[in-house]
Design an enzyme around this catalytic site. Structure first.
Site, PDB file in Angstrom:
ATOM      1  N   GLU A  47       0.834  -1.232  -0.144  1.00  0.00           N
ATOM      2  CA  GLU A  47       0.028  -0.134   0.063  1.00  0.00           C
ATOM      3  C   GLU A  47       0.878   1.406   0.051  1.00  0.00           C
ATOM      4  OE1 GLU A  47      -3.287   2.604   2.785  1.00  0.00           O
ATOM      5  OE2 GLU A  47      -2.366   0.643   3.693  1.00  0.00           O
ATOM      6  N   GLU A 146     -11.173   2.625   5.899  1.00  0.00           N
ATOM      7  CA  GLU A 146     -10.222   3.114   7.063  1.00  0.00           C
ATOM      8  C   GLU A 146     -10.242   4.562   7.304  1.00  0.00           C
ATOM      9  OE1 GLU A 146      -5.652   1.927   7.831  1.00  0.00           O
ATOM     10  OE2 GLU A 146      -5.897   2.693   5.951  1.00  0.00           O
TER      11      GLU A 146
END
Length: 152
Positions: A47, A146
């Protein structure tokens, strides 16, 4: 699926000066992890995390950098975890980035920009449009949220 962290530029180091060594180490570590994960039929995810707001020292900070590293690693069980919050902050142009990197994407995460709050809070990102785009591209995976809750 498991998120494999890329590490942080050492305190006091110049990012450009250590980038080559850090990339080499990351590629070696990702190959090692991918081979272990393959034994368990698992997918590793890398990521890019924005270095403008969230973590100025995080090494992997753009989808372009992540894609180049994944290509160098050369393991089919490593994918891109594309967090649209980070992508918007570092690069913008989310539609083009989703289209370009779609073959590499193994997971999507979202939060509203700029405050990293709920997707339905006011901000820069048009999630109905982005979800429609993901659907048109054939994305069938999960979308993780998130974010830092703005309310209760």
């Amino acid at each position: 699926r498991i998120h494999l962290m890329a590490g942080r530029v050492p305190l006091g180091a110049d990012r450009a000066a250590v980038a080559g060594e850090m990339e080499t180490t990351l590629i070696e570590n990702l190959r090692y992890a991918a081979d272990l994960l393959a034994q368990e039929d698992m997918i590793g995810l890398v990521e890019p995390i924005n270095s403008r707001i969230t973590d100025p020292r995080y090494f992997l900070n753009t989808p372009h950098q992540a894609a180049a590293i994944l290509e160098k690693v050369g393991r089919s069980n490593l994918k891109l975890q594309l967090d649209l919050f980070h992508c918007q902050i570092m690069d913008g142009n989310l539609s083009r980035n989703l289209e370009t990197y779609f073959p590499l994407i193994g997971h999507i995460q979202i939060a509203q920009v700029p405050g990293r709050h709920e997707p339905d809070s006011p901000g820069e990102l048009n999630f109905p449009y982005l979800f429609q785009l993901l659907e048109s591209l054939g994305y069938t995976g999960y979308v993780g949220c998130e974010y830092a809750p703005k309310g209760e």
